[in-house]
Design an enzyme around this catalytic site. Structure first.
Site, PDB file in Angstrom:
ATOM      1  N   GLU A  64      31.164  41.933  42.546  1.00 53.11           N
ATOM      2  CA  GLU A  64      32.185  41.546  42.180  1.00 53.11           C
ATOM      3  C   GLU A  64      32.455  39.724  42.712  1.00 53.11           C
ATOM      4  OE1 GLU A  64      35.383  40.175  41.158  1.00 53.11           O
ATOM      5  OE2 GLU A  64      35.575  42.543  40.016  1.00 53.11           O
ATOM      6  N   LEU A  65      32.605  38.996  42.052  1.00 51.51           N
ATOM      7  CA  LEU A  65      32.116  37.940  42.280  1.00 51.51           C
ATOM      8  C   LEU A  65      33.351  37.318  42.612  1.00 51.51           C
ATOM      9  CD1 LEU A  65      30.059  36.441  39.508  1.00 51.51           C
ATOM     10  CD2 LEU A  65      29.339  37.027  42.094  1.00 51.51           C
ATOM     11  N   SER A 142      33.816  24.527  29.755  1.00 53.91           N
ATOM     12  CA  SER A 142      35.016  24.439  29.058  1.00 53.91           C
ATOM     13  C   SER A 142      35.468  23.569  28.308  1.00 53.91           C
ATOM     14  CB  SER A 142      36.237  25.985  29.084  1.00 53.91           C
ATOM     15  OG  SER A 142      36.663  25.385  28.409  1.00 53.91           O
ATOM     16  N   TYR A 155      43.032  28.938  33.986  1.00 51.91           N
ATOM     17  CA  TYR A 155      40.924  28.923  33.739  1.00 51.91           C
ATOM     18  C   TYR A 155      40.302  26.986  33.148  1.00 51.91           C
ATOM     19  CZ  TYR A 155      37.182  29.469  30.374  1.00 51.91           C
ATOM     20  OH  TYR A 155      35.939  29.257  29.900  1.00 51.91           O
TER      21      TYR A 155
END
Length: 260
Positions: A64-65, A142, A155
């Protein structure tokens, strides 16, 4: 072209699905050993099995990063198995739609942990071994860092951080001959992308409205096209390329919208 990747050990976070899985598949095809790091055990093991059935090699570490200790353990497990790390692809993340108007402090911090903090942690833990191998790092980013999207402050901020860290690490790691580059994704059809598309009343029409705006061939970028760029950058064939941010997006981010 031989990319000189035979038996090179490359950690890929989020390597069991989507873009990360595409990267792992191309790495394996080139003779490298992708180490798939992810939290979903079933997906990770299935990805490893598919590579092995196709005649390639792969390994895995469950993590679980968002947990710093699990990032450390993933690197340690890799080194225990192979005694080396030749490259790191930071890929895992999720567009979690934590906006400014409708987000919160806690959600924003969580989004950063999901999307950029583990990039730092994985690179920091892998660094001693990358120094030994004169390895390379590729960060997946992104377009949201440059174009915005609306409603996704966490994000977008994380991806701005990914780009900044790419340049920062490229400078800091020059003495160790460790190259650091980024590949920025715009419109690439992945399971997460499909999930987002299906939130619309007319998914097919939504897809068509997006692909019309992608200058080159009016289509989505494939995961293999992203992977091909990443694998070249992680290889010694890109031996004098560092600190660069590549957009593999059919011209979506930068070409004139009047084209459409």
């Amino acid at each position: 072209m031989d990319l000189n990747l035979e038996n090179k050990v490359i950690i890929v976070t989020g390597g069991s699905k989507g873009i990360g899985n595409g990267i792992c598949n191309v790495l394996a095809e080139e003779g490298a050993i992708p180490v798939i790091v992810g939290r979903n055990k079933e997906n990770v093991l299935s990805a490893v099995e598919r590579i092995e059935k196709a005649g390639g090699k792969a390994y895995y570490a469950f993590a679980e990063l968002t947990d710093p200790e699990q990032c450390k353990l993933a690197v340690e497990r890799t080194v225990e198995k192979f005694g080396r790390i030749d490259g790191l692809v930071n890929n895992a993340g999720v567009n979690d739609s934590i906006g400014l108007e409708n987000g919160s402090h806690e959600e924003f911090i969580t989004s950063l942990k999901r999307n950029v903090v583990h990039y730092y942690l994985m690179a920091q833990h892998a660094l001693p071994y990358l120094k030994e191998s004169f390895g390379a790092i590729v960060n997946i980013g992104s377009k949201t860092a440059e174009t915005g999207q609306g409603g996704t402050s966490g994000y977008a901020a994380a991806n701005g951080g990914r780009n900044a860290l790419t340049r920062e690490w490229a400078v800091e790691l020059l003495p160790y001959k460790i190259r650091v580059n980024a590949v920025v994704v715009a419109e690439c059809y992945t399971p997460l992308y499909e999930k987002w598309i299906n939130t619309f009343d007319k998914p097919k029409e939504k897809i068509e409205s997006i692909t019309r705006k992608i200058p080159l061939e009016n289509r989505m970028t494939t995961t293999e096209e992203i992977a091909n760029a990443v694998v070249f950058l992680i290889s010694s064939r890109s031996s004098h390329t560092t600190g660069q941010i590549f957009h593999v997006d059919g011209g979506y981010t930068h070409l004139d919208r009047a084209l459409h």
